[in-house]
Write an enzyme that holds these catalytic residues in place. Structure first.
Site, short mmCIF file in Angstrom:
data_model
loop_
_atom_site.label_atom_id
_atom_site.label_comp_id
_atom_site.label_asym_id
_atom_site.label_seq_id
_atom_site.Cartn_x
_atom_site.Cartn_y
_atom_site.Cartn_z
N ALA A 85 0.83 -1.21 0.00
CA ALA A 85 0.00 0.00 0.00
C ALA A 85 0.86 1.25 0.00
O ALA A 85 1.84 1.34 0.74
CB ALA A 85 -0.91 0.00 1.22
N ASP A 86 0.49 2.21 -0.83
CA ASP A 86 1.15 3.51 -0.79
C ASP A 86 0.24 4.45 0.01
O ASP A 86 -0.77 4.03 0.57
CB ASP A 86 1.44 4.04 -2.20
CG ASP A 86 0.19 4.19 -3.06
OD1 ASP A 86 -0.93 4.23 -2.50
OD2 ASP A 86 0.33 4.29 -4.29
#
Length: 129
Positions: A85-86
């Protein structure tokens, strides 16, 4: 050789306690090693663990938001970064959690979420209010 764990210390050689605030021990060599024991403020504490159901629901939401395969393992200790996840994904996860649990997460609280367990603990604390 000495090893420390939590507040206990164990020694491979005999130990002589000089007073309550300090401990000295010596090895077979001439070297003497001593250290002073000082009270340390509590650095962290676990006030409560999230409910198992909450953790499981958060895991499902995270899997869905990140489009992870069913065989990808997501647990309470899983970090969003490790799951790929960013920052945008994290915002979407938080939005999904808000919708699923009917809560509103402040931005300052959302920024502290790094793991599934963090999210579940925050949700349980907000639902309990």
């Amino acid at each position: 050789m000495a090893s420390a764990a939590a507040s206990a210390v164990s020694f491979a050689r005999p130990v002589k306690a000089i007073c309550v605030n300090s401990v000295s021990f010596s090895a077979l060599r001439k070297d003497n090693v001593s250290f002073r024991l000082q009270p340390v403020p509590q650095r962290f504490s676990v006030c409560c663990a999230a409910k198992k159901e909450t953790v499981e629901k958060v895991c499902d939401i995270v899997k869905s938001q990140l489009a992870l395969s069913d065989d990808t393992e997501v647990s309470g200790s899983s970090t969003f970064a490790d799951l790929g996840a960013d920052s945008l994904d994290t915002v979407e996860i938080v939005m999904g959690l808000e919708e699923a649990f009917g809560i509103s997460v402040e931005e300052s609280s959302a920024q502290t979420i790094a793991t599934v367990e963090d999210a579940a603990n925050l949700i349980d604390s907000l639902v309990g209010k």
